[in-house]
Design a protein around this motif. Structure first.
Motif, PDB file in Angstrom:
ATOM      1  N   SER A 200       1.713  -4.769  -3.683  1.00  0.00           N
ATOM      2  CA  SER A 200       0.756  -5.114  -2.962  1.00  0.00           C
ATOM      3  C   SER A 200       0.909  -4.291  -1.595  1.00  0.00           C
ATOM      4  O   SER A 200      -0.008  -4.041  -0.866  1.00  0.00           O
ATOM      5  N   ASN A 203      -0.605  -1.195  -1.541  1.00  0.00           N
ATOM      6  CA  ASN A 203      -1.829  -1.518  -2.122  1.00  0.00           C
ATOM      7  C   ASN A 203      -2.471  -1.096  -3.463  1.00  0.00           C
ATOM      8  O   ASN A 203      -3.425  -0.738  -3.802  1.00  0.00           O
ATOM      9  N   TYR A 205      -3.101  -2.136  -7.259  1.00  0.00           N
ATOM     10  CA  TYR A 205      -3.513  -3.206  -7.862  1.00  0.00           C
ATOM     11  C   TYR A 205      -4.110  -2.909  -9.203  1.00  0.00           C
ATOM     12  O   TYR A 205      -4.909  -1.919  -9.438  1.00  0.00           O
ATOM     13  N   PRO A 240      -3.290  -7.632  -3.368  1.00  0.00           N
ATOM     14  CA  PRO A 240      -3.483  -6.896  -2.194  1.00  0.00           C
ATOM     15  C   PRO A 240      -4.479  -7.222  -1.523  1.00  0.00           C
ATOM     16  O   PRO A 240      -5.717  -7.585  -2.047  1.00  0.00           O
ATOM     17  N   SER A 241      -4.860  -6.755  -0.380  1.00  0.00           N
ATOM     18  CA  SER A 241      -6.131  -7.048   0.536  1.00  0.00           C
ATOM     19  C   SER A 241      -6.677  -5.706   0.721  1.00  0.00           C
ATOM     20  O   SER A 241      -7.939  -5.997   1.170  1.00  0.00           O
ATOM     21  N   HIS A 242      -6.124  -4.722   0.207  1.00  0.00           N
ATOM     22  CA  HIS A 242      -7.022  -3.399   0.428  1.00  0.00           C
ATOM     23  C   HIS A 242      -6.819  -2.601  -1.061  1.00  0.00           C
ATOM     24  O   HIS A 242      -6.038  -2.973  -1.758  1.00  0.00           O
ATOM     25  N   ARG A 243      -7.692  -1.607  -1.195  1.00  0.00           N
ATOM     26  CA  ARG A 243      -7.653  -0.925  -2.439  1.00  0.00           C
ATOM     27  C   ARG A 243      -6.898   0.320  -1.861  1.00  0.00           C
ATOM     28  O   ARG A 243      -6.833   0.750  -0.596  1.00  0.00           O
ATOM     29  N   ARG A 244      -6.147   0.932  -2.855  1.00  0.00           N
ATOM     30  CA  ARG A 244      -5.371   2.216  -2.600  1.00  0.00           C
ATOM     31  C   ARG A 244      -6.322   3.485  -2.461  1.00  0.00           C
ATOM     32  O   ARG A 244      -6.045   4.288  -1.879  1.00  0.00           O
ATOM     33  N   SER A 291     -11.803  -5.437  -1.929  1.00  0.00           N
ATOM     34  CA  SER A 291     -10.394  -5.582  -2.049  1.00  0.00           C
ATOM     35  C   SER A 291     -10.196  -6.511  -3.430  1.00  0.00           C
ATOM     36  O   SER A 291     -10.951  -7.226  -3.409  1.00  0.00           O
TER      37      SER A 291
END
Length: 435
Positions: A200, A203, A205, A240-244, A291
Motif C-alpha cells: 500500500s 501504491n 494494488y 491503497p488510497s492512490h493508484r501507482r 483509487s
C-alpha cells in the motif's frame, strides 16, 4: 462558489436510503418470530451451510455465516470509511476532527457509566459495550426526513462522530469480546497485514493478490479467537488510497481512444467490430485512475447497505414475545436508558466543553440546539449494538432482552432527535434568529 462534497454526499444518501431497508427487515423479523412462521425462521437460521471440499471445509449455520462472514464485509467498508475520513475527510485535520472526537468520547463514556450503575451486581453486566455505538444509517436517515433545511455541517458532524463511535466499538470488540486467543495465528495474520501495508505504501494494488490474502487473514482471525470482523477493519487499512499508474499515461491512452472513435461521428451505428479496443480502453480508464480505496467503497457500499445490513437485521431482530419468559426485563430498561440518556448527556456535554474551552467551533450554520438534537439521535444504536449483544450473551433470553432494549432505546432516540432538530430548525428560521 459552493464546494461539492460528492463522495460524502453519496455516502450520506446511500446510508439514509438503506435505513428504510433495515426497518422493513427488522419488522419482518419481529412478525415471523411471533407468528406460526417462527419455527421456519429458526430452522432457516440454524441451517448448516458448508463451504470448501472434503479435506478442508468450513461448516457453520446461516446465522453464523451472516454474523461472522457477511458482517466482515460490513466492517471492511467501515474500515474504508474510517481511513478515508482520516486521510481526506472530516477527520483529516485537528480543527475538523476535534469536535466530533470529543462528542464521540462523551457519547461512549456516559452510556457505559449509566449501564454499570443500573446493572451493578446483576445479570448481564458483560453487555456494557452494547450502549456505546450510534447507527450511522438510521441517524442519517432521520436527518434525511427533515430535508434540505438541515445544515450540511450538521450532517457532516453526525457522520464524523458516528464513524469515530464505530472505531471505538471495533476496538472494544477486539479487546473485550474475543474468546481464548491463539496468538501464533494472530501473529501470522499480522505478518500478512504488514506485507499488504508495504504494498500500500508503494501504491501497488492487485485484486489477484489482495483478495486471496484477505481471505487467509479472515480465516486466521476466525480460528484465532479474535472475532473475524476485526480482520475486515484491519484489511481495509491496507488498501491503497492512490493508484501507482501515472495520470498522464492514462490521459494519453484516453485521448488516443477518443481520436479513434471520433472517426465515427455522423454514422448511425458504432461499429464495435473495428473499434472494440478503443471502447474497452475508455471503459477501463475509470478503474485505472480511481483509487482502490474509493473504488472498493463505491462497489461494496451499496451491497452492504442494501443487502448485508438488511439481512443482518432480519437474522438478528427476531425477538419472541410469546415464549414462556418475557423479553422485557430490567436489562432491557437499563440498555434503553443508557442509550438515550447516556448519549444525550455525553455528546452534548463534551461538545459544549470543547466549544467553551475554545478548542473546537460549531459547524457552519449550526447552533447548539441542533447539537442537542443530534445527541438525541446518537442513542439510535441498532446495527453495532445488536452485533455486540450477540457477542456478549450466550443465553437467547438475554439476547432477546438486550435487543428489545436496543429497539426501545433506538425508537425513543429517533423520535426525540427528530422532534428536537425539527423544532430547532424552525426557531433558527425566525426573524432575528438567522446566523
Amino acid at each position: 462558489m459552493e464546494i461539492k462534497f460528492d463522495p460524502l454526499r453519496r455516502f450520506i444518501k446511500i446510508k439514509s436510503l438503506s435505513s428504510i431497508c433495515m426497518v422493513v427487515a427488522a419488522i419482518a423479523a419481529l412478525v415471523v418470530s411471533n407468528t406460526n412462521l417462527h419455527t421456519y425462521y429458526e430452522q432457516f437460521l440454524e441451517l448448516e451451510f458448508l463451504i470448501g471440499f472434503s479435506r478442508f471445509h468450513l461448516s457453520k449455520s446461516v446465522l453464523h455465516w451472516i454474523n461472522d462472514g457477511l458482517m466482515t464485509i460490513f466492517f471492511f467498508v467501515i474500515g474504508l470509511e474510517i481511513k478515508r475520513e482520516f486521510l481526506i475527510g472530516e477527520l483529516s485535520s485537528a480543527r475538523k476532527a476535534i469536535l466530533p472526537i470529543f462528542a464521540a468520547i462523551g457519547g461512549m463514556i456516559f452510556p457505559i457509566a449509566i449501564f454499570f450503575l443500573m446493572n451493578s451486581g446483576k445479570e448481564g453486566t458483560h453487555g456494557w459495550g452494547i450502549t456505546m455505538a450510534t447507527d450511522i444509517a438510521f441517524s442519517l436517515g432521520i436527518l434525511g426526513i427533515l430535508g434540505k433545511k438541515v445544515p450540511f455541517g450538521l450532517t457532516i458532524f453526525l457522520a464524523a462522530f458516528a464513524i469515530i463511535d464505530d472505531l471505538g466499538a471495533v476496538l472494544v470488540i477486539a479487546v473485550f469480546y474475543s474468546s481464548l486467543i491463539y496468538w501464533h495465528l494472530v501473529a501470522i495474520a499480522f505478518v500478512l497485514l504488514i506485507g499488504l501495508s508495504l504494498l500500500s505504501v508503494k501504491n501497488f494494488y492487485s485484486r489477484y493478490i489482495y483478495i486471496p490474502v484477505g481471505l487467509v487473514i479472515w480465516l486466521l482471525f476466525l480460528e484465532s479467537g479474535i472475532h473475524p470482523t476485526i480482520a475486515g477493519v484491519l484489511f481495509a487499512f491496507t488498501i491503497p488510497s492512490h493508484r501507482r499508474k501515472r495520470l498522464i499515461e492514462v490521459i494519453g491512452k484516453g485521448k488516443n481512444a477518443l481520436n479513434e472513435l471520433s472517426q465515427l461521428i455522423g454514422q448511425k451505428v458504432v461499429e464495435f467490430k473495428h473499434h472494440k479496443t478503443a471502447i474497452n480502453i475508455l471503459d477501463n480508464i475509470t478503474s485505472e485512475i480511481q483509487s482502490p480505496l474509493q473504488h472498493l467503497q463505491n462497489k461494496l457500499g451499496t451491497m452492504v447497505s442494501f443487502l448485508i445490513i438488511p439481512l443482518f437485521a432480519f437474522a438478528n431482530s427476531g425477538i419472541n414475545f410469546i415464549g414462556d419468559e418475557g423479553a422485557f426485563t430490567p436489562l432491557s430498561v437499563s440498555i434503553a436508558v443508557s442509550l438515550v440518556f447516556g448519549k444525550i448527556i455525553g455528546i452534548s456535554l463534551f461538545s459544549w466543553l470543547a466549544i467553551k474551552l475554545k478548542i473546537a467551533v460549531l459547524p457552519k450554520n449550526v447552533d447548539f440546539r441542533q447539537i442537542f438534537g443530534l445527541s438525541c439521535l446518537g442513542g439510535f444504536g441498532f446495527t453495532m449494538s445488536i452485533f455486540i449483544s450477540n457477542l456478549s450473551y450466550e443465553s437467547v433470553h438475554l439476547q432477546d432482552s438486550a435487543k428489545l432494549g436496543i429497539l426501545i432505546g433506538s425508537l425513543v432516540a429517533g423520535v426525540s432527535g427528530y422532534l428536537v432538530i425539527r423544532y430547532s430548525l424552525k426557531k433558527s428560521t425566525l426573524p432575528g434568529n438567522s446566523r
